[in-house]
Design a protein around this motif. Structure first.
Motif, PDB file in Angstrom:
ATOM      1  N   ALA A 181     -22.942   8.158  -0.637  1.00  0.00           N
ATOM      2  CA  ALA A 181     -21.763   8.563   0.134  1.00  0.00           C
ATOM      3  C   ALA A 181     -20.602   7.655  -0.237  1.00  0.00           C
ATOM      4  O   ALA A 181     -20.726   6.440  -0.196  1.00  0.00           O
ATOM      5  CB  ALA A 181     -22.068   8.458   1.618  1.00  0.00           C
ATOM      6  N   LEU A 182     -19.502   8.259  -0.630  1.00  0.00           N
ATOM      7  CA  LEU A 182     -18.318   7.464  -0.942  1.00  0.00           C
ATOM      8  C   LEU A 182     -17.705   7.000   0.366  1.00  0.00           C
ATOM      9  O   LEU A 182     -17.611   7.771   1.314  1.00  0.00           O
ATOM     10  CB  LEU A 182     -17.315   8.313  -1.726  1.00  0.00           C
ATOM     11  N   ALA A 183     -17.320   5.733   0.370  1.00  0.00           N
ATOM     12  CA  ALA A 183     -16.739   5.195   1.601  1.00  0.00           C
ATOM     13  C   ALA A 183     -15.301   5.672   1.743  1.00  0.00           C
ATOM     14  O   ALA A 183     -14.529   5.620   0.795  1.00  0.00           O
ATOM     15  CB  ALA A 183     -16.808   3.678   1.581  1.00  0.00           C
ATOM     16  N   HIS A 184     -14.974   6.154   2.919  1.00  0.00           N
ATOM     17  CA  HIS A 184     -13.601   6.566   3.219  1.00  0.00           C
ATOM     18  C   HIS A 184     -12.850   5.374   3.787  1.00  0.00           C
ATOM     19  O   HIS A 184     -13.407   4.628   4.580  1.00  0.00           O
ATOM     20  CB  HIS A 184     -13.578   7.652   4.289  1.00  0.00           C
ATOM     21  N   PHE A 185     -11.604   5.245   3.417  1.00  0.00           N
ATOM     22  CA  PHE A 185     -10.775   4.183   3.983  1.00  0.00           C
ATOM     23  C   PHE A 185      -9.383   4.734   4.301  1.00  0.00           C
ATOM     24  O   PHE A 185      -8.763   5.339   3.432  1.00  0.00           O
ATOM     25  CB  PHE A 185     -10.565   3.035   2.974  1.00  0.00           C
ATOM     26  N   GLY A 186      -8.924   4.507   5.527  1.00  0.00           N
ATOM     27  CA  GLY A 186      -7.496   4.649   5.769  1.00  0.00           C
ATOM     28  C   GLY A 186      -6.809   3.568   4.966  1.00  0.00           C
ATOM     29  O   GLY A 186      -7.374   2.489   4.770  1.00  0.00           O
ATOM     30  N   MET A 187      -5.620   3.849   4.455  1.00  0.00           N
ATOM     31  CA  MET A 187      -4.909   2.831   3.676  1.00  0.00           C
ATOM     32  C   MET A 187      -3.447   2.754   4.096  1.00  0.00           C
ATOM     33  O   MET A 187      -2.791   3.781   4.243  1.00  0.00           O
ATOM     34  CB  MET A 187      -4.962   3.152   2.175  1.00  0.00           C
ATOM     35  N   VAL A 188      -2.974   1.517   4.285  1.00  0.00           N
ATOM     36  CA  VAL A 188      -1.541   1.248   4.395  1.00  0.00           C
ATOM     37  C   VAL A 188      -1.283   0.133   3.395  1.00  0.00           C
ATOM     38  O   VAL A 188      -1.747  -1.000   3.590  1.00  0.00           O
ATOM     39  CB  VAL A 188      -1.123   0.814   5.811  1.00  0.00           C
ATOM     40  N   ILE A 189      -0.613   0.479   2.299  1.00  0.00           N
ATOM     41  CA  ILE A 189      -0.398  -0.481   1.214  1.00  0.00           C
ATOM     42  C   ILE A 189       1.107  -0.646   0.981  1.00  0.00           C
ATOM     43  O   ILE A 189       1.784   0.313   0.607  1.00  0.00           O
ATOM     44  CB  ILE A 189      -1.072   0.005  -0.103  1.00  0.00           C
ATOM     45  N   PRO A 190       1.625  -1.857   1.207  1.00  0.00           N
ATOM     46  CA  PRO A 190       3.044  -2.107   0.947  1.00  0.00           C
ATOM     47  C   PRO A 190       3.245  -2.504  -0.523  1.00  0.00           C
ATOM     48  O   PRO A 190       2.287  -2.814  -1.227  1.00  0.00           O
ATOM     49  CB  PRO A 190       3.354  -3.282   1.870  1.00  0.00           C
ATOM     50  N   ASP A 191       4.493  -2.496  -0.973  1.00  0.00           N
ATOM     51  CA  ASP A 191       4.809  -2.944  -2.340  1.00  0.00           C
ATOM     52  C   ASP A 191       4.272  -4.354  -2.570  1.00  0.00           C
ATOM     53  O   ASP A 191       3.783  -4.692  -3.634  1.00  0.00           O
ATOM     54  CB  ASP A 191       6.334  -2.997  -2.557  1.00  0.00           C
ATOM     55  N   LYS A 192       4.416  -5.200  -1.564  1.00  0.00           N
ATOM     56  CA  LYS A 192       3.908  -6.575  -1.620  1.00  0.00           C
ATOM     57  C   LYS A 192       3.754  -7.069  -0.192  1.00  0.00           C
ATOM     58  O   LYS A 192       4.306  -6.445   0.725  1.00  0.00           O
ATOM     59  CB  LYS A 192       4.852  -7.485  -2.413  1.00  0.00           C
ATOM     60  N   GLU A 206      10.339 -12.487   0.056  1.00  0.00           N
ATOM     61  CA  GLU A 206      11.036 -13.774   0.008  1.00  0.00           C
ATOM     62  C   GLU A 206      12.491 -13.670   0.438  1.00  0.00           C
ATOM     63  O   GLU A 206      13.127 -14.663   0.764  1.00  0.00           O
ATOM     64  CB  GLU A 206      10.919 -14.373  -1.391  1.00  0.00           C
ATOM     65  N   ARG A 207      13.030 -12.454   0.399  1.00  0.00           N
ATOM     66  CA  ARG A 207      14.392 -12.238   0.881  1.00  0.00           C
ATOM     67  C   ARG A 207      14.448 -10.875   1.585  1.00  0.00           C
ATOM     68  O   ARG A 207      13.556 -10.052   1.397  1.00  0.00           O
ATOM     69  CB  ARG A 207      15.406 -12.329  -0.258  1.00  0.00           C
ATOM     70  N   PRO A 208      15.489 -10.655   2.396  1.00  0.00           N
ATOM     71  CA  PRO A 208      15.580  -9.359   3.073  1.00  0.00           C
ATOM     72  C   PRO A 208      15.671  -8.222   2.060  1.00  0.00           C
ATOM     73  O   PRO A 208      16.156  -8.426   0.950  1.00  0.00           O
ATOM     74  CB  PRO A 208      16.889  -9.461   3.867  1.00  0.00           C
ATOM     75  N   GLY A 209      15.216  -7.061   2.436  1.00  0.00           N
ATOM     76  CA  GLY A 209      15.283  -5.907   1.539  1.00  0.00           C
ATOM     77  C   GLY A 209      14.342  -4.813   1.962  1.00  0.00           C
ATOM     78  O   GLY A 209      13.627  -4.941   2.960  1.00  0.00           O
ATOM     79  N   GLU A 210      14.363  -3.746   1.162  1.00  0.00           N
ATOM     80  CA  GLU A 210      13.544  -2.588   1.484  1.00  0.00           C
ATOM     81  C   GLU A 210      12.133  -2.774   0.930  1.00  0.00           C
ATOM     82  O   GLU A 210      11.969  -3.273  -0.185  1.00  0.00           O
ATOM     83  CB  GLU A 210      14.176  -1.332   0.890  1.00  0.00           C
ATOM     84  N   ILE A 211      11.155  -2.371   1.710  1.00  0.00           N
ATOM     85  CA  ILE A 211       9.764  -2.433   1.265  1.00  0.00           C
ATOM     86  C   ILE A 211       9.191  -1.015   1.283  1.00  0.00           C
ATOM     87  O   ILE A 211       9.407  -0.262   2.238  1.00  0.00           O
ATOM     88  CB  ILE A 211       8.958  -3.439   2.132  1.00  0.00           C
ATOM     89  N   GLY A 212       8.520  -0.661   0.202  1.00  0.00           N
ATOM     90  CA  GLY A 212       7.900   0.662   0.102  1.00  0.00           C
ATOM     91  C   GLY A 212       6.481   0.621   0.638  1.00  0.00           C
ATOM     92  O   GLY A 212       5.815  -0.415   0.587  1.00  0.00           O
ATOM     93  N   LEU A 213       6.015   1.729   1.176  1.00  0.00           N
ATOM     94  CA  LEU A 213       4.692   1.799   1.806  1.00  0.00           C
ATOM     95  C   LEU A 213       3.953   3.055   1.369  1.00  0.00           C
ATOM     96  O   LEU A 213       4.568   4.100   1.186  1.00  0.00           O
ATOM     97  CB  LEU A 213       4.859   1.856   3.336  1.00  0.00           C
ATOM     98  N   GLN A 214       2.645   2.907   1.216  1.00  0.00           N
ATOM     99  CA  GLN A 214       1.789   4.067   0.939  1.00  0.00           C
ATOM    100  C   GLN A 214       0.811   4.238   2.093  1.00  0.00           C
ATOM    101  O   GLN A 214       0.165   3.269   2.495  1.00  0.00           O
ATOM    102  CB  GLN A 214       0.967   3.854  -0.332  1.00  0.00           C
ATOM    103  N   PHE A 215       0.707   5.452   2.571  1.00  0.00           N
ATOM    104  CA  PHE A 215      -0.269   5.795   3.614  1.00  0.00           C
ATOM    105  C   PHE A 215      -1.245   6.793   3.005  1.00  0.00           C
ATOM    106  O   PHE A 215      -0.834   7.859   2.536  1.00  0.00           O
ATOM    107  CB  PHE A 215       0.427   6.430   4.822  1.00  0.00           C
ATOM    108  N   ARG A 216      -2.541   6.416   2.988  1.00  0.00           N
ATOM    109  CA  ARG A 216      -3.539   7.274   2.351  1.00  0.00           C
ATOM    110  C   ARG A 216      -4.810   7.356   3.185  1.00  0.00           C
ATOM    111  O   ARG A 216      -5.073   6.490   4.030  1.00  0.00           O
ATOM    112  CB  ARG A 216      -3.942   6.697   0.977  1.00  0.00           C
TER     113      ARG A 216
END
Ligand SMILES: [Cu+2]
Length: 257
Positions: free
Chosen positions: A24-35, A39-49
């Motif tokens: 059985a393949l393990a299922h995982f919810g995922m929330v993965i940010p760019d990093k 180190e400084r303010p800015g936009e961060i990208g996110l993946q929801f899977r």
């Protein structure tokens, strides 16, 4: 090592063709940010899977019930920022958030219940990851209030490959003893090799205080999925079905060079 992987793939194929029990393949919810360190303010990208991380393939993730970021004890809704994406046939969601000030930012998602016919149950993975911005290093241990959740006891960023990680599993506000925590690396480049199906996901069990510890040998994103059967059922075609709830946490381990 490449050859071993193709042998595994071949083995899985044979199992499918012959109708043998494929692992059985393990299922995982995922929330993965760019990093996970800004180190400084800015936009961060996110993946929801909703994914099989080691296989780098997944299921369709319906638009989550909730997706947001918690910082300084407040929650900000990110659902309006989500954009539907495809990888192969699987749907995932792309989001973004503008980080303006120092703090720890807990990005989280509550998916809609996923019906898994192979397991005759629904699956709900409450998923989160923690980003530190401008070296604030405060707030990473805060619970988001999900029904099941991993509270990090190890600070969940600034980790090297080879570090160990300790967490506590909380279900309905109390430590969950004897729960299986599945541990899996996100093989997003597809270059990780597994010598046998048992290496897809590793498993560690929580102690009497709901605590687990695991050493993680490779760099990359690692997910922990603490699993239990929920105390409520959901009806499917009029019949009540079990619900597997998971408290999932993703952390990043930096390569040692
Ligand atoms: Cu699946």
């Amino acid at each position: 090592v490449k050859k071993m992987k193709s042998m595994i793939k071949f083995g899985l194929l044979i199992a499918l063709v012959l109708g043998l029990a494929a692992p059985a393949l393990a299922h995982f919810g995922m929330v993965i940010p760019d990093k996970n360190l800004m180190e400084r303010p800015g936009e961060i990208g996110l993946q929801f899977r909703f994914w099989h991380p080691m296989e780098n393939s997944g299921m369709n993730l319906a638009k989550p019930k909730a997706a947001g970021v918690m910082t300084g004890g407040k929650k900000i809704d990110l659902l309006p920022s989500l954009k539907e994406m495809k990888q192969g046939k699987a749907t995932w969601w792309k989001g973004s958030y503008k980080i303006k000030r120092p703090g720890d930012y807990i990005f989280y998602m509550e998916p809609q219940p996923y019906w898994e016919p192979a397991e005759d149950c629904f699956i709900i993975h409450y998923t989160k990851t923690i980003v530190d911005a401008l070296s604030a290093e405060e707030g990473w241990e805060q619970p988001t209030g999900a029904k099941i959740e991993i509270i990090p006891l190890t600070r969940p960023y600034g980790l090297w490959a080879g570090n160990s990680f300790t967490g506590q599993v909380i279900y309905k506000g109390k430590p969950l003893a004897g729960a299986d925590v599945e541990v899996e690396c996100y093989n997003d480049k597809g270059d990780m090799q597994i010598p046998a199906p048992a290496y897809l996901a590793q498993v560690v069990r929580t102690d009497a205080n709901g605590v687990f510890n695991m050493a993680l040998p490779f760099p990359g994103w690692w997910g922990f999925a603490a699993l239990t059967t929920d105390d409520v059922k959901i009806k499917k075609d009029g019949k009540p079905k079990d619900v597997e709830v998971g408290g999932v946490l993703w952390i990043y381990l930096h390569p040692v060079k």
